[in-house]
Write a protein that holds these residues in place. Structure first.
Motif, PDB file in Angstrom:
ATOM      1  N   ASN A   1       0.820  -1.210   0.000  1.00  0.00           N
ATOM      2  CA  ASN A   1       0.000   0.000   0.000  1.00  0.00           C
ATOM      3  C   ASN A   1       0.853   1.259   0.000  1.00  0.00           C
ATOM      4  OD1 ASN A   1       0.318  -1.334   2.645  1.00  0.00           O
ATOM      5  ND2 ASN A   1      -0.596   0.538   3.464  1.00  0.00           N
ATOM      6  N   PHE A   2       2.049   1.195   0.613  1.00  0.00           N
ATOM      7  CA  PHE A   2       2.917   2.366   0.577  1.00  0.00           C
ATOM      8  C   PHE A   2       3.489   2.563  -0.822  1.00  0.00           C
ATOM      9  CE2 PHE A   2       3.205   1.298   5.184  1.00  0.00           C
ATOM     10  CZ  PHE A   2       2.513   2.411   5.605  1.00  0.00           C
ATOM     11  N   ILE A   3       3.823   1.444  -1.451  1.00  0.00           N
ATOM     12  CA  ILE A   3       4.359   1.549  -2.806  1.00  0.00           C
ATOM     13  C   ILE A   3       3.298   2.135  -3.735  1.00  0.00           C
ATOM     14  CG2 ILE A   3       5.130   0.175  -4.768  1.00  0.00           C
ATOM     15  CD1 ILE A   3       6.756  -1.462  -2.847  1.00  0.00           C
ATOM     16  N   ALA A   4       2.061   1.736  -3.526  1.00  0.00           N
ATOM     17  CA  ALA A   4       0.980   2.297  -4.335  1.00  0.00           C
ATOM     18  C   ALA A   4       0.894   3.802  -4.108  1.00  0.00           C
ATOM     19  CB  ALA A   4      -0.344   1.630  -3.995  1.00  0.00           C
ATOM     20  N   GLU A   5       1.048   4.202  -2.830  1.00  0.00           N
ATOM     21  CA  GLU A   5       1.005   5.630  -2.540  1.00  0.00           C
ATOM     22  C   GLU A   5       2.134   6.381  -3.219  1.00  0.00           C
ATOM     23  OE1 GLU A   5       0.779   6.866   1.575  1.00  0.00           O
ATOM     24  OE2 GLU A   5      -0.768   5.352   1.970  1.00  0.00           O
ATOM     25  N   LYS A   6       3.286   5.706  -3.323  1.00  0.00           N
ATOM     26  CA  LYS A   6       4.441   6.375  -3.933  1.00  0.00           C
ATOM     27  C   LYS A   6       4.288   6.499  -5.442  1.00  0.00           C
ATOM     28  CE  LYS A   6       7.697   5.943  -0.355  1.00  0.00           C
ATOM     29  NZ  LYS A   6       7.088   6.908   0.563  1.00  0.00           N
ATOM     30  N   GLY A   7       3.366   5.732  -6.022  1.00  0.00           N
ATOM     31  CA  GLY A   7       3.108   5.955  -7.442  1.00  0.00           C
ATOM     32  C   GLY A   7       3.329   4.769  -8.364  1.00  0.00           C
ATOM     33  N   ILE A   8       3.232   3.545  -7.839  1.00  0.00           N
ATOM     34  CA  ILE A   8       3.303   2.394  -8.740  1.00  0.00           C
ATOM     35  C   ILE A   8       1.961   1.667  -8.700  1.00  0.00           C
ATOM     36  CG2 ILE A   8       4.450   0.212  -9.257  1.00  0.00           C
ATOM     37  CD1 ILE A   8       6.974   1.277  -8.099  1.00  0.00           C
ATOM     38  N   ALA A   9       1.383   1.489  -9.853  1.00  0.00           N
ATOM     39  CA  ALA A   9       0.112   0.763  -9.915  1.00  0.00           C
ATOM     40  C   ALA A   9       0.293  -0.443 -10.825  1.00  0.00           C
ATOM     41  CB  ALA A   9      -0.988   1.657 -10.455  1.00  0.00           C
ATOM     42  N   ARG A  10      -0.580  -1.433 -10.663  1.00  0.00           N
ATOM     43  CA  ARG A  10      -0.401  -2.634 -11.473  1.00  0.00           C
ATOM     44  C   ARG A  10      -1.736  -3.302 -11.799  1.00  0.00           C
ATOM     45  NH1 ARG A  10       1.940  -7.716  -8.336  1.00  0.00           N
ATOM     46  NH2 ARG A  10       1.333  -8.638 -10.330  1.00  0.00           N
ATOM     47  N   THR A  11      -1.654  -4.195 -12.759  1.00  0.00           N
ATOM     48  CA  THR A  11      -2.762  -5.113 -13.001  1.00  0.00           C
ATOM     49  C   THR A  11      -2.235  -6.519 -12.740  1.00  0.00           C
ATOM     50  OG1 THR A  11      -2.249  -5.519 -15.311  1.00  0.00           O
ATOM     51  CG2 THR A  11      -3.626  -3.606 -14.822  1.00  0.00           C
ATOM     52  N   PHE A  12      -3.148  -7.486 -12.729  1.00  0.00           N
ATOM     53  CA  PHE A  12      -2.731  -8.833 -12.340  1.00  0.00           C
ATOM     54  C   PHE A  12      -2.923  -9.833 -13.476  1.00  0.00           C
ATOM     55  CE2 PHE A  12      -3.701  -6.565  -8.495  1.00  0.00           C
ATOM     56  CZ  PHE A  12      -2.690  -6.952  -7.633  1.00  0.00           C
ATOM     57  N   GLN A  13      -2.042 -10.829 -13.481  1.00  0.00           N
ATOM     58  CA  GLN A  13      -2.104 -11.863 -14.516  1.00  0.00           C
ATOM     59  C   GLN A  13      -3.440 -12.606 -14.468  1.00  0.00           C
ATOM     60  OE1 GLN A  13       1.135 -14.598 -14.189  1.00  0.00           O
ATOM     61  NE2 GLN A  13       0.288 -16.016 -15.673  1.00  0.00           N
TER      62      GLN A  13
END
Lengths: 325, 234, 421, 391, 257
Positions: free
Chosen positions: E73-85
């Motif tokens: 959740n912190f990484i998401a806050e820092k600005g990395i988003a993803r989708t899942f396989q």
């Protein structure tokens, strides 16, 4: 200290008896959980039903004039476990199988429901038949074996006595555990059971009839639960429809403690909980100078469970499973 | 006559249709490959054949309809499915894994014989008999999975991505064994993402795209097909 | 039948006439007859009907409040049975609030809690101890204690806070485990709390053990004491109103969406920046606080608390309410809680009495004895035939036209601004 | 779908409640109802049922008498499930039925205390056949009475007997952590502490459990010469049985919770050397007592064993009917008000019940509540071995 | 300028080394593909960047700041988003709510604000709704707003995952097999969408994909993983002709054709 030591052999023996019962009941929980990932809340009630069936059979035997001895005990054990086994299979058919693909919470709810139904049905029958649902049954082996007082290293150990029935309980429980262990580890159906537990879909691809294996698991788990019920009724003589609930809860705790799904873990967990419980009841008061007494023994059992789950979530013998992302 | 025939198979996951009218057939002694990208429906087709997903349409095996059978009876008929990701039983020993493959067989002697035959193809498996399945390397697990399928003495072997996650050397080995098996008369339906390698050993191939058959032809023809080259080779 | 339902769903006139008719009939008969469970239930059914009308939310809430605050108490006051109805309504209200609290934990956040009644107990004991002579004994004749019935209002908030605090304290370790294990751990905690309350009469007498605490004062306001169920009814109604309002607010908020997201997929929620533990703790704390409030109310109403009111069966009863109504569905949970509590407190006993008194059915067969059996059948039946509950949860629907209109308007604006620069 | 559901739901509700709603409105102006409230379901329903049946017997025996006075007597048995919530809800229902003039109940003090507030508010007289908790009558409610001895009398009485007759010097106290058990044990302990006796431990067990070996091992370690147990026969019987199996043969003493035929059944042969205090004299050998058992079982079947709570239920109902009769006479053979009945019951002075003589003091406690001490031999009831008068 | 750098990161599972000593530098605003056979460690690599696993060795920097071992959740806050396989949508929630969950980190409404429904909170919620809707319109799902996510067609679900990820306002977007299960038409649309996202929002895009047509068309750089190791890197043309890549991934037999 002297006080604790003086009763220690007796405490260990009592703990072992209770623990053996917990352990065998825990087997039922762990087998079902292992294969379906379902907490079979009704298992405690199957145990209870076993106790009632056994008691009723003994009354029946007395009525037709059979002598109560080894043979009757074995007969009762066989009949009661067959019956409870069938009940277990029936429960799976009716209440769990239709829910196999449902979200996890749903079968758990169904299980709680079945547990209530069993309690009340047994209560109804007992009350209808005897006017009271607390039933005191026939005890077959009532003689006692006395252990004289002795002293070890200056500590005096009190004289104690064991019922011969206690030894029978421990003996049969151990026998059940050994036979089950051999069955699960050495026989084809036992291996199939483990295969289904690990990967149901693939097991089906091997030509294993998964439903049959699950029914078998329920049958065996319930049958040994029922047999334990018979032993329990022999040990404590008095039974009521609500004995399964608390005992089931503790047996389940034992199963979780040992790592649910793990058969040897369940045995170990059961013995451990039994020993801890009796030890706590006997010595908490002494150890805390009367501030906390035996009434806290269940609190300790639950605290141990919670601690184990928090720090070793898979139990003492289980393996952690990581979710695939 | 085809050993296995699929006629207009449709499958759904919830409300999402995964297969649209898949029809294909596998003849006795053939290697047929099913290629396509991830999520195209290759595995679902195999699952449909062995009864793991519900389908509409007809699946004929040796001329009999099997689409409504549960998985374990389909296995009994002689269809061995080696699933994607190997799916060996990790907590069972290698020997127990093999024994599970021969679950339907009652005769102990027969089981030993079959096991010996598996060892001929996969000597490595024999060395690890008492080891837990989960402790083996990927390649060994794949061999065990195929070996476990062979324990059924099947009439057809369904292989789902046998090369997945394996080192090229191991993949070569596996494909060699598949070919060898085929030479002894085993019918094989092979699902592969590694299209070229699959087409190399296959007699015929089907290309599956978002749940329907986009193309079917002899393996050589597909290998030379420009579209295939572009889609799967870059 | 079909015609009738379609008529109902299509015509607002029909809806209003029907509701008016039912409310009128039920309340007059309730007022005139000495004792008519039927009309009382019919009156309650008008809420359900109201829910299914197509009126705007404002009207629904307004009419609902009118019925709850005015029609029911007035209609019930017509005969000697007034307190019976009010008692049942009070208990139903208490259970509805608790079920709504549990619904946050189980229905929204997907965390199965089998020890929920512990928070109810906490609320009850907090008020019980400090407002009764028990506190005086505890603090050695302190002149502050016992606090009187005026302190009740403050304790509603304190009860909520204490329960929330315990929710967090319990939650921190408990939330490290998942799924079935969580169910068992919460069950364990529920039992621990009950056993501790049952045993805290020594070494220091805090809870008076199994004997329970008696002499708890009833709520007092400006010299008026809420002695009767018909007085407490209004207190329950106000607290319940607040609870429903709060649940509604949170359901459609950042927090509510995070709960549901965690329920659906923990990993994906984390990847969206949702902190797992914090979000789950909010669910625990909020759910617990509703229970705590109602605990205070319960203690004040009964003027007595003892550990027998807080057993595992009670936790399971609340869970049954949530599941019967529909997990995650606020109207469903309200309906489920109302049905079960009315069934338990009124209908089962009435049927039993009827059967044993009038039909001379032997005691063994009486339905009140079969409560567990009935519960069991309800649970299994619901699990198999209607796992989503009586009123399944549904997502809020958004008016696409509004969204579109606003969006184009915005786009237009931003274009204007860009052009103006 | 959901609309269908709604209609079905409403329909079911309507049908059931129409039936029920009509049924409970029966009864004319000359009907007088007396209610019982005790657990008829759940884990203590045996005792609750005994209360109800005893009360029922008394009521039915008196129906003729009241018919002559021009009134029809009716029993309304309520099930409080041993649950305060249900008990209070039932109390409200009782209060609503104006023809109900008295209540026999409850079994559990935890239910009786909150319910009694409702009775007090509505001036319905309650006579308790079972509650020994001191608090019940301490708040000075006009409508709350009991025929049994309070814990603070039963406990000291037991202590006196234990030290005087059984010569106990080192006592191990166990209680079951129920309101009843704790009340009894604590009052026993209180006297013991005042008299500076040696209490070797004060322990507790859990209701519903069946293995008490843990606590008994502690008993074995402490070697007391008497075990005092505050609790009911269910756990008490098992405790005695398991103690004897361990070779712990010291006397075990309990309160009226032991006073049940099941005590002997459960404890088996080990029940010898077990003592209990009871407010009921030994009546099994008296003609009245034997007559009672005969009537009881003729009415309710052989399976229903007579419990002491059957007597208490019977006597409680007897007192209520006595008060009722008095108030009817006083009121000139007209139906009395609740207040009149309530006051008449409190005024009852010398009612001779089958188990005890009843007369209430200002608080509603039974002045005559004597404590009898019994010793089990190998059958129920035990032999009477002592009587302790109220000081 | 580099946006995201992984410096010799390693991850073991039991005895298996899933990712071994991989270093990759992703330039700001670039589109990069990570390819390789199934089981090569691509997803594990993504999982380490997004914090689902923490690496056993090595460092990860976002915008020159370390994010190694942070919670997801912190990484998401820092600005990395993803989708899942294997698509991980919030299945029971509506499409719009799925996107609104993505806005979590940008909503500030607190406990009391929510409880009392302050004007600020209401405005924020309204704003979030419109933004979510505009994102759905952007990816072409405007007609599905009120549907449950689980009822969407496969391709639409993948797009919804992208919209949800965009809602976090990421600097870096990780797409794990975005085209899996899509037909050629959908794949083409997706390709356009990815390019458009990069151009409109200046987001650095990293994708794992098996569809080589897509990969070759949009990636500026390609990295090839095999058995957890980086075996090749370069522009599409280089990769296409790299013999190592052909052997490990495309198949040795491809050489003979």
């Amino acid at each position: 200290m002297q006080e604790i030591l003086s009763t220690l052999p007796q405490v260990l023996l009592d703990g072992l008896t209770l623990g053996a019962i917990y352990a065998v009941v825990a087997l039922g929980y762990t087998m079902v959980y292992g294969i379906l990932e379902l907490i079979n809340f009704a298992h405690g009630e199957i145990f209870m039903a076993g106790a009632f069936i056994g008691t009723a059979l003994l009354f029946g035997f007395v009525d037709i004039g059979l002598a109560l001895n080894w043979v009757t005990l074995v007969l009762v054990l066989i009949f009661a476990s067959l019956l409870t086994g069938v009940i277990g299979v029936g429960i799976e058919r009716v209440a769990y199988r239709p829910l196999r693909t449902a979200p996890k919470l749903i079968p758990l709810i169904s299980a709680v429901g079945i547990s209530f139904i069993l309690q009340d049905v047994v209560r109804f029958v007992a009350e209808y038949k005897t006017g009271n649902y607390i039933v005191t049954g026939q005890t077959i082996f009532e003689n006692k074996i006395a252990i004289p007082a002795f002293s070890v290293g200056g500590y005096e150990v009190h004289a104690s006595a064991i019922k011969s029935n206690t030894l029978i309980v421990i003996g049969i429980a151990v026998l059940i555990m050994i036979v089950l262990d051999i069955f699960v580890n050495r026989t084809k159906w036992g291996i199939a059971m483990r295969a289904v537990a690990q990967d149901r879909a693939t097991a089906a691809l091997m030509g294993i009839n998964v439903n049959k294996v699950i029914s078998l698991t329920f049958f065996i788990g319930s049958a040994i639960g029922g047999a334990t019920g018979v032993l329990y009724a022999q040990q404590y003589a008095t039974i009521n429809p609500f004995i399964g609930f608390i005992l089931g809860l503790k047996a389940f705790t034992a199963a979780v403690l040992g790592g649910i799904g793990n058969i040897r873990g369940a045995m170990f967990g059961g013995l451990l909980i039994g020993l801890l419980e009796v030890f706590a009841a006997a010595n908490l008061g002494i150890l805390t100078g009367g501030a906390l007494g035996a009434e806290y023994k269940d609190v300790f059992a639950f605290i141990i469970l919670i601690l184990v789950l928090i720090f070793k979530p898979a139990g003492l013998f289980g393996q952690a499973v990581k979710e695939k992302v | 006559m085809s050993l296995l025939q699929l006629q207009s198979i449709r499958s759904f996951y919830g409300q999402i249709q995964a297969l649209h009218d898949i029809s294909l057939h596998v003849g006795q002694g053939e290697i047929v490959t099913l290629i396509g990208s991830n999520g195209a429906g290759k595995s679902t087709t195999l699952k449909a054949i062995c009864g793991q997903v519900k389908t509409t349409g007809k699946i004929l095996f040796e001329g009999n309809e099997i689409q409504s059978h549960p998985p374990h009876t389909i296995a009994e008929l002689g269809i061995a499915h080696v699933p994607e990701g190997r799916r060996i039983f990790p907590g069972l020993t290698v020997k127990e894994n093999l024994e599970m493959g021969a679950f339907q067989v009652k005769d102990k002697k027969q089981i030993t014989e079959r096991m010996e035959r598996v060892f001929q193809y996969f000597p490595r498996v024999k060395e690890r008999l008492s080891q837990k399945g989960g402790t083996m390397s990927g390649g060994e697990q794949q061999m065990l999975a195929i070996g476990r399928g062979l324990m059924m003495n099947p009439k057809i072997l369904l292989l789902d991505e046998p090369s997945m996650g394996l080192a090229p050397v191991v993949v070569e080995q596996i494909f060699e064994i598949i070919q060898k098996l085929n030479q002894t008369g085993m019918t094989i339906l092979l699902v592969e993402q590694n299209a070229y390698q699959a087409l190399q050993i296959a007699d015929r191939g089907y290309v599956i795209q978002t749940g329907s058959i986009a193309l079917q032809d002899h393996a050589d023809a597909l290998l030379g097909n420009e579209q295939i080259r572009e889609a799967y080779l870059a | 039948m079909k015609k009738l339902t379609s008529l109902f769903s299509n015509s607002r006139t029909f809806q209003s006439v029907l509701i008016l008719l039912i409310v009128l009939c039920a309340s007059t008969s309730l007022y005139l007859m000495d004792k008519s469970v039927t009309s009382f239930l019919l009156l309650l059914c008008s809420f359900l009907l109201l829910y299914y009308t197509t009126f705007s939310n404002w009207i629904k809430w307004g009419v609902g409040a009118l019925i709850a605050f005015a029609v029911i108490p007035v209609a019930a006051s017509g005969g000697p049975s007034q307190q019976v109805y009010m008692e049942v309504a009070v208990m139903a209200g208490i259970y509805i609030a608790m079920a709504l609290g549990l619904n946050i934990v189980v229905g929204f956040a997907g965390l199965l809690d089998l020890g929920f009644v512990a928070f109810f107990a906490l609320g009850a004991y907090v008020y019980g101890i400090f407002a009764s002579p028990q506190a005086q004994a505890l603090f050695q004749n302190s002149s502050i204690f016992p606090l009187g019935g005026e302190s009740f209002w403050l304790f509603i908030i304190i009860g909520a806070l204490v329960a929330a605090l315990f929710g967090i304290i319990l939650g921190v370790p408990v939330l490290r485990v998942k799924g079935d294990y969580l169910a068992i751990v919460t069950l364990g905690f529920g039992e621990i709390i009950r056993i501790v309350f049952n045993n805290l009469d020594k070494p220091v007498n805090i809870t008076n053990g199994a004997l329970g605490i008696s002499g708890i004062p009833q709520p007092k306001l400006f010299g008026f004491t809420f002695t009767q169920s018909s007085h407490i009814y209004f207190v329950v109604l106000i607290v319940l109103g607040f609870v429903i309002y709060a649940v509604r607010r949170f359901e459609d908020s950042k927090l509510g969406r995070s709960w549901k997201a965690i329920r659906e997929d923990e990993i994906a929620s984390q990847a969206m920046g949702i902190p797992l533990v914090k979000t789950k703790l909010w669910a625990f704390a909020l759910g617990a606080s509703f229970s705590g409030m109602m605990g205070v109310l319960f203690a004040a109403k009964n003027q007595f608390v003892d550990p027998t009111s807080f057993t595992l069966l009670e936790s399971i009863t609340i869970l049954v309410m949530v599941i019967l109504g529909g997990m995650g569905s606020v109207p469903g949970v309200i309906l489920g809680a109302a049905i079960i509590s009315i069934l338990n407190l009124q209908i089962l006993t009435e049927i039993t009495l009827f059967l044993t008194q009038n039909l001379h059915v032997p005691e063994v067969f009486s339905p009140a004895k079969m409560q567990r059996l009935l519960f069991g059948l309800v649970l299994v039946g619901i699990a198999i035939y209607r796992p989503q509950g009586l009123i399944p949860a549904k997502n809020k629907t958004y008016k696409i036209a509004d969204l579109k209109a606003k969006l184009t308007q915005k786009k237009g604006k931003s274009k204007e601004t860009t052009t103006s620069i | 779908m959901k609309r269908n559901f709604l209609t079905i739901l409403t329909a079911i509700g309507l049908v059931t409640t129409t039936v029920v709603g009509c049924s409970t409105d029966a009864g004319g102006n000359n009907t007088i109802k007396i209610a019982t409230q005790s657990p008829l379901s759940g884990s203590s329903s045996t005792l609750g049922e005994a209360i109800k049946l005893g009360a029922q017997l008394a009521l039915e025996e008196n129906q003729e008498k009241f018919k002559k006075l021009g009134f029809t007597l009716e029993l309304v048995p309520y099930d409080d499930q041993g649950d305060p919530k249900v008990g209070v809800a039932n109390a409200q229902k009782l209060a609503a039925d104006q023809s109900i003039l008295g209540i026999v109940g409850h079994l559990n003090s935890g239910v009786a205390i909150p319910a009694s507030s409702t009775y007090e508010n509505n001036s319905i007289a309650m006579v308790s056949p079972a509650n020994t908790a001191v608090e019940l009558t301490e708040q000075g409610k006009k409508s709350v009475n009991r025929i049994v001895a309070r814990d603070d009398f039963q406990g000291p009485a037991a202590y006196g007997f234990a030290t005087d007759n059984l010569k106990a010097k080192n006592i191990f106290i166990i209680q079951d952590k129920s309101a009843y058990g704790q009340g009894l044990a604590e009052n026993f302990k209180k006297v013991a502490e005042q008299k500076q006796a040696k209490i070797s431990a004060y322990e507790a067990i859990t209701v519903g459990e069946q293995d008490f070996n843990g606590v008994l091992n502690q008993v074995a370690a402490k070697k007391p010469d008497l075990i005092y147990f505050g609790g009911l026969y269910g756990e008490g019987g098992l405790l005695v049985k398991q103690a004897r199996e361990k070779g712990l043969n010291m006397p075990v003493m309990g309160g009226d919770g032991f006073d049940s035929s099941d005590m002997v059944k459960i404890a088996g042969k080990g029940v010898k050397n077990t003592f209990y205090t009871s407010v009921a004299a030994d009546i099994s050998n008296t003609p009245e007592g034997q007559n009672f058992v005969k009537k009881y079982q003729a009415k309710f079947g052989e399976k229903k064993a007579v419990q002491s709570f059957s007597y208490y239920g019977y006597d409680s109902m007897g007192v209520i009917l006595k008060g009722l009769e008095d108030s009817i006479t006083k009121n000139g053979n007209k139906k009395p008000s609740r207040e009149q009945v309530r006051d008449a019951i409190r005024a009852v002075q010398d009612y001779q019940g089958i188990a005890t003589k009843v007369g209430f003091d200002a608080k509603g406690d039974n002045k005559y509540a004597k404590v009898f001490v019994f010793q089990f031999e190998d059958k129920y009831p035990g032999k009477q071995v002592g009587v302790i008068e109220k000081q | 300028m580099s946006m995201l750098t992984a410096t010799s990161i390693t991850k073991h599972f039991g005895g298996l080394t899933a990712v071994k000593d991989v270093s990759i530098n992703f330039e700001k605003g670039s589109i990069t593909a990570v390819i390789g056979p199934n089981g090569a460690g691509k997803t594990t690599f993504f999982n380490m960047i997004t914090g689902i696993y923490s690496p056993d060795g090595g460092e990860i920097h976002l915008d020159q700041k370390t994010i190694t071992g942070l919670k997801p959740n912190f990484i998401a806050e820092k600005g990395i988003a993803r989708t899942f396989q294997n698509i991980r949508l919030f299945k029971e929630m509506s499409v719009l709510e799925n996107v609104m969950v993505g806005m979590h980190i940008h909503l500030n409404s607190g406990f009391l604000g929510t409880l009392f429904s302050t004007p600020k909170v209401r405005a924020e919620e309204e704003q979030a709704r419109y933004e979510a809707y505009s994102l759905l319109e952007y990816v072409g799902l405007a007609d599905w707003v009120n549907h449950q996510a689980k009822n969407l067609p496969y391709g639409a679900q993948r797009k919804l995952e992208i919209a949800r990820a965009l809602a976090t306002h990421p600097k870096v977007l990780l797409l794990d097999e975005p085209a899996a299960g899509m037909n050629p038409k959908e794949t083409t649309e997706l390709t356009d969408l990815i390019l458009q996202i990069r151009d409109d929002k200046q987001i650095t895009i990293i994708l794992i994909e098996h569809d080589m047509k897509l990969v070759m068309r949009i990636s500026e750089q390609i990295y090839v993983l095999d058995h957890g190791q980086l075996i090749a890197q370069g522009v599409p043309e280089e990769i296409r002709n790299n013999p190592n890549v052909i052997e490990a991934y495309l198949g040795k037999s491809a050489l003979s054709v």
